[in-house]
Write a protein that holds these residues in place. Structure first.
Motif, PDB file in Angstrom:
ATOM      1  N   SER A 182       0.808  -1.217   0.000  1.00  4.77           N
ATOM      2  CA  SER A 182       0.000   0.000   0.000  1.00  4.77           C
ATOM      3  C   SER A 182       0.850   1.280   0.000  1.00  4.77           C
ATOM      4  CB  SER A 182      -0.944   0.010   1.207  1.00  4.77           C
ATOM      5  OG  SER A 182      -1.758   1.158   1.127  1.00  4.77           O
ATOM      6  N   SER A 183       0.452   2.203  -0.880  1.00  5.26           N
ATOM      7  CA  SER A 183       1.127   3.495  -1.023  1.00  5.26           C
ATOM      8  C   SER A 183       1.277   4.230   0.310  1.00  5.26           C
ATOM      9  CB  SER A 183       0.318   4.362  -1.992  1.00  5.26           C
ATOM     10  OG  SER A 183      -1.052   4.377  -1.621  1.00  5.26           O
ATOM     11  N   ILE A 184       0.329   4.017   1.208  1.00  6.43           N
ATOM     12  CA  ILE A 184       0.287   4.814   2.451  1.00  6.43           C
ATOM     13  C   ILE A 184       1.550   4.681   3.294  1.00  6.43           C
ATOM     14  CG2 ILE A 184      -0.852   3.017   3.853  1.00  6.43           C
ATOM     15  CD1 ILE A 184      -1.822   6.684   4.011  1.00  6.43           C
ATOM     16  N   PHE A 185       2.218   3.520   3.191  1.00 10.46           N
ATOM     17  CA  PHE A 185       3.350   3.295   4.088  1.00 10.46           C
ATOM     18  C   PHE A 185       4.647   3.906   3.580  1.00 10.46           C
ATOM     19  CE2 PHE A 185       0.200  -0.079   4.927  1.00 10.46           C
ATOM     20  CZ  PHE A 185      -0.243   0.465   6.125  1.00 10.46           C
ATOM     21  N   ASN A 186       4.526   4.713   2.535  1.00  6.42           N
ATOM     22  CA  ASN A 186       5.697   5.405   2.004  1.00  6.42           C
ATOM     23  C   ASN A 186       5.747   6.865   2.436  1.00  6.42           C
ATOM     24  OD1 ASN A 186       6.926   3.246   0.460  1.00  6.42           O
ATOM     25  ND2 ASN A 186       5.007   3.296  -0.690  1.00  6.42           N
ATOM     26  N   TYR A 187       4.974   7.177   3.486  1.00 12.09           N
ATOM     27  CA  TYR A 187       5.004   8.539   4.031  1.00 12.09           C
ATOM     28  C   TYR A 187       5.663   8.491   5.411  1.00 12.09           C
ATOM     29  CZ  TYR A 187       1.977   9.863   0.204  1.00 12.09           C
ATOM     30  OH  TYR A 187       1.485  10.108  -1.057  1.00 12.09           O
ATOM     31  N   PRO A 188       6.369   9.571   5.789  1.00 14.00           N
ATOM     32  CA  PRO A 188       7.090   9.549   7.070  1.00 14.00           C
ATOM     33  C   PRO A 188       6.190   9.836   8.275  1.00 14.00           C
ATOM     34  CG  PRO A 188       7.468  11.635   5.936  1.00 14.00           C
ATOM     35  CD  PRO A 188       6.588  10.812   5.027  1.00 14.00           C
ATOM     36  N   THR A 189       6.597   9.338   9.437  1.00 10.72           N
ATOM     37  CA  THR A 189       5.865   9.626  10.684  1.00 10.72           C
ATOM     38  C   THR A 189       6.674  10.658  11.473  1.00 10.72           C
ATOM     39  OG1 THR A 189       6.881   7.565  11.460  1.00 10.72           O
ATOM     40  CG2 THR A 189       4.548   7.492  10.975  1.00 10.72           C
ATOM     41  N   LEU A 190       6.229  11.899  11.423  1.00 10.56           N
ATOM     42  CA  LEU A 190       7.051  12.995  11.932  1.00 10.56           C
ATOM     43  C   LEU A 190       6.828  13.325  13.401  1.00 10.56           C
ATOM     44  CD1 LEU A 190       6.745  15.429   8.861  1.00 10.56           C
ATOM     45  CD2 LEU A 190       8.449  13.636   9.280  1.00 10.56           C
ATOM     46  N   THR A 191       5.608  13.106  13.906  1.00  7.21           N
ATOM     47  CA  THR A 191       5.328  13.464  15.306  1.00  7.21           C
ATOM     48  C   THR A 191       4.501  12.355  15.959  1.00  7.21           C
ATOM     49  OG1 THR A 191       3.169  14.517  14.953  1.00  7.21           O
ATOM     50  CG2 THR A 191       5.119  15.922  14.643  1.00  7.21           C
ATOM     51  N   TRP A 192       4.351  12.442  17.274  1.00  8.49           N
ATOM     52  CA  TRP A 192       3.544  11.451  17.999  1.00  8.49           C
ATOM     53  C   TRP A 192       2.087  11.442  17.489  1.00  8.49           C
ATOM     54  CZ3 TRP A 192       3.218   7.132  20.281  1.00  8.49           C
ATOM     55  CH2 TRP A 192       2.044   6.791  20.970  1.00  8.49           C
ATOM     56  N   ALA A 193       1.602  12.610  17.074  1.00  9.37           N
ATOM     57  CA  ALA A 193       0.211  12.677  16.591  1.00  9.37           C
ATOM     58  C   ALA A 193       0.010  11.779  15.370  1.00  9.37           C
ATOM     59  CB  ALA A 193      -0.155  14.125  16.250  1.00  9.37           C
ATOM     60  N   ASP A 194       1.086  11.491  14.662  1.00  9.49           N
ATOM     61  CA  ASP A 194       0.963  10.604  13.502  1.00  9.49           C
ATOM     62  C   ASP A 194       0.501   9.209  13.920  1.00  9.49           C
ATOM     63  OD1 ASP A 194       1.975  12.812  12.258  1.00  9.49           O
ATOM     64  OD2 ASP A 194       3.540  11.777  11.150  1.00  9.49           O
ATOM     65  N   MET A 195       0.824   8.802  15.157  1.00  5.56           N
ATOM     66  CA  MET A 195       0.359   7.489  15.622  1.00  5.56           C
ATOM     67  C   MET A 195      -1.171   7.492  15.748  1.00  5.56           C
ATOM     68  SD  MET A 195       3.092   5.826  15.688  1.00  5.56           S
ATOM     69  CE  MET A 195       3.552   6.922  14.356  1.00  5.56           C
ATOM     70  N   GLY A 196      -1.709   8.636  16.161  1.00  3.69           N
ATOM     71  CA  GLY A 196      -3.168   8.755  16.235  1.00  3.69           C
ATOM     72  C   GLY A 196      -3.785   8.798  14.849  1.00  3.69           C
ATOM     73  N   ALA A 197      -3.163   9.590  13.978  1.00  7.15           N
ATOM     74  CA  ALA A 197      -3.721   9.744  12.619  1.00  7.15           C
ATOM     75  C   ALA A 197      -3.658   8.419  11.862  1.00  7.15           C
ATOM     76  CB  ALA A 197      -2.963  10.840  11.866  1.00  7.15           C
ATOM     77  N   ILE A 198      -2.611   7.643  12.070  1.00  8.07           N
ATOM     78  CA  ILE A 198      -2.517   6.342  11.379  1.00  8.07           C
ATOM     79  C   ILE A 198      -3.636   5.430  11.885  1.00  8.07           C
ATOM     80  CG2 ILE A 198      -1.130   4.228  11.136  1.00  8.07           C
ATOM     81  CD1 ILE A 198       1.325   5.938  10.784  1.00  8.07           C
ATOM     82  N   GLY A 199      -3.798   5.364  13.208  1.00  8.87           N
ATOM     83  CA  GLY A 199      -4.852   4.500  13.746  1.00  8.87           C
ATOM     84  C   GLY A 199      -6.226   4.913  13.220  1.00  8.87           C
ATOM     85  N   TRP A 200      -6.496   6.198  13.324  1.00 10.05           N
ATOM     86  CA  TRP A 200      -7.839   6.677  12.957  1.00 10.05           C
ATOM     87  C   TRP A 200      -8.076   6.612  11.446  1.00 10.05           C
ATOM     88  CZ3 TRP A 200      -9.216  12.363  11.997  1.00 10.05           C
ATOM     89  CH2 TRP A 200     -10.602  12.497  11.812  1.00 10.05           C
ATOM     90  N   LEU A 201      -7.144   7.192  10.681  1.00 11.28           N
ATOM     91  CA  LEU A 201      -7.379   7.295   9.237  1.00 11.28           C
ATOM     92  C   LEU A 201      -6.904   6.067   8.449  1.00 11.28           C
ATOM     93  CD1 LEU A 201      -6.359  11.048   8.729  1.00 11.28           C
ATOM     94  CD2 LEU A 201      -8.675  10.110   8.878  1.00 11.28           C
ATOM     95  N   VAL A 202      -5.700   5.591   8.757  1.00 11.64           N
ATOM     96  CA  VAL A 202      -5.156   4.484   7.950  1.00 11.64           C
ATOM     97  C   VAL A 202      -5.858   3.172   8.312  1.00 11.64           C
ATOM     98  CG1 VAL A 202      -3.068   3.186   7.352  1.00 11.64           C
ATOM     99  CG2 VAL A 202      -2.964   5.686   7.646  1.00 11.64           C
ATOM    100  N   ASP A 203      -5.951   2.885   9.608  1.00 16.29           N
ATOM    101  CA  ASP A 203      -6.695   1.679   9.981  1.00 16.29           C
ATOM    102  C   ASP A 203      -8.172   1.841   9.620  1.00 16.29           C
ATOM    103  OD1 ASP A 203      -4.980  -0.430  11.590  1.00 16.29           O
ATOM    104  OD2 ASP A 203      -4.259   1.556  12.142  1.00 16.29           O
ATOM    105  N   GLY A 204      -8.659   3.073   9.720  1.00 16.79           N
ATOM    106  CA  GLY A 204     -10.065   3.338   9.356  1.00 16.79           C
ATOM    107  C   GLY A 204     -10.322   3.008   7.893  1.00 16.79           C
ATOM    108  N   ALA A 205      -9.412   3.434   7.023  1.00 15.58           N
ATOM    109  CA  ALA A 205      -9.560   3.135   5.589  1.00 15.58           C
ATOM    110  C   ALA A 205      -9.371   1.638   5.358  1.00 15.58           C
ATOM    111  CB  ALA A 205      -8.536   3.932   4.782  1.00 15.58           C
TER     112      ALA A 205
END
Ligand code: FAQ
Length: 313
Positions: free
Chosen positions: A108-131
């Motif tokens: 998946s294309s999504i995993f080619n983006y960097p995780t820059l801050t702790w909030a990215d862990m929330g955004a991945i759970g909510w948006l990436v796992d959500g999708a």
């Protein structure tokens, strides 16, 4: 039996909602596209461990660290169920890994983006796992039995992942000004790549026609993407945050949210290997494969020894 008759019987089974099992006759193209999709799905889970793994040692508390560690371990488990499901179609694990490492197989294309801050862990759970769930709930009813059964278990875990991601953002959204800004920034960066997870527009989706006929897919890329937008556009209000799309608005006529155009050029660039982290991700996977060689060799030698012992007994 002639191929034509076999194909008719096969399609009848699909139409009657009878699952296709590993030893059943199936058209070559059905086998191939299932191997393609299931193995790419497995690769996505395994490569998907990297962006979050990056934050395990930097989680803000012991509790957050334990949760993140468990989530990343779940992803390894999902990869393993999926590799095992693809193996039932006659593809070896080594071949699948080789295809990932050589770039022949996608993830998946999504995993080619960097995780820059702790909030990215929330955004991945909510948006990436959500999708991912939006797509995977449909796959619990996919026509190939082993894939469908793997998906049931995976979906249960993914829905927990999504809730934990939302909760990470909820806490940040009620925090200091800096925490609120971090939350909004993560949403801004992950929103469009999350929409790209559903794949190209239906008109550009080369595999969809056959996959729909064979009930591997039951909803189109655009249908699922719309369902996701409708869900997230409501949930974001609970965070008091916004989605980075000036054209996002509820359409009374369609009863859906209209949204802006995805940057398809960016999508294809990432799919072709030119995203921000493609090279880094593949290099990490190849390194892990090499470093694990002695474990595989030792396990194989041990299994051979046990077999010999059993034979002698
Ligand atoms: N990225 O004809 P279509 C997760 C390729 S799991 C890269 O529409 P299809 C869990 C596609 O392969 C996320 N490539 O293809 C998690 C095809 O090329 P090919 C993964 C993409 O198969 C969360 C070409 O474009 N989920 O996130 C993408 O009918 C958090 C034309 O496309 C799955 O894999 C893309 N986004 O529909 C883990 C679900 N989109 O193969 C860690 C299973 C399309 O002919 C942290 N897969 N392509 O060379 C599917 O449902 C389908 O394969 C689609 C694409 C919907 C992804």
């Amino acid at each position: 039996m002639e191929n034509h008759n076999l194909e008719t019987r096969f399609q009848n089974k699909i139409d009657q909602e009878i699952k296709i099992e590993p030893r059943d006759w199936m058209p070559d193209a059905y086998r191939k596209t299932n191997i393609r999709q299931i193995s790419q799905h497995a690769h996505s889970e395994i490569v998907g461990m990297l962006p979050e793994g990056n934050w395990i040692s930097r989680a803000p508390s012991l509790k957050r660290k334990a949760i993140l560690l468990a989530k990343v371990q779940d992803e390894a488990g999902h990869g393993l169920y999926l590799y095992a499901a693809a193996e039932t179609l006659g593809q070896s694990r080594e071949q699948m890994i080789e295809d990932l490492h050589s770039g022949r197989a996608k993830y998946s294309s999504i995993f080619n983006y960097p995780t820059l801050t702790w909030a990215d862990m929330g955004a991945i759970g909510w948006l990436v796992d959500g999708a991912a769930i939006m797509n995977q709930v449909m796959l619990t009813r996919t026509s190939y039995g082993p894939y469908a059964r793997a998906m049931v278990r995976i979906c249960k875990e993914e829905s927990f992942h999504q809730r934990q991601g939302f909760e990470v953002l909820l806490v940040l959204s009620k925090g200091s000004e800096a925490q609120k800004a971090m939350c909004q920034d993560a949403i801004n960066r992950w929103w469009w790549p999350a929409l790209m997870m559903f794949g190209p527009r239906d008109s550009e989706s080369t595999n969809s026609d056959m996959s729909m006929k064979w009930k591997i897919k039951r909803k189109s890329n655009d249908e699922l993407r719309q369902q996701f937008v409708d869900m997230i556009a409501e949930q974001v209000k609970l965070l008091n945050m916004t989605l980075p799309d000036a054209q996002l608005r509820y359409n009374e006529n369609t009863k859906h949210y209209d949204f802006g155009e995805i940057n398809w050029d960016e999508f294809w660039q990432v799919v072709k290997g030119n995203g921000p982290c493609n090279k880094e991700r593949l290099a990490a996977r190849k390194k892990a494969w090499e470093e694990g060689r002695w474990v595989r060799e030792a396990a194989t030698a041990y299994a051979a020894k046990q077999k010999q012992k059993q034979k002698a007994a």
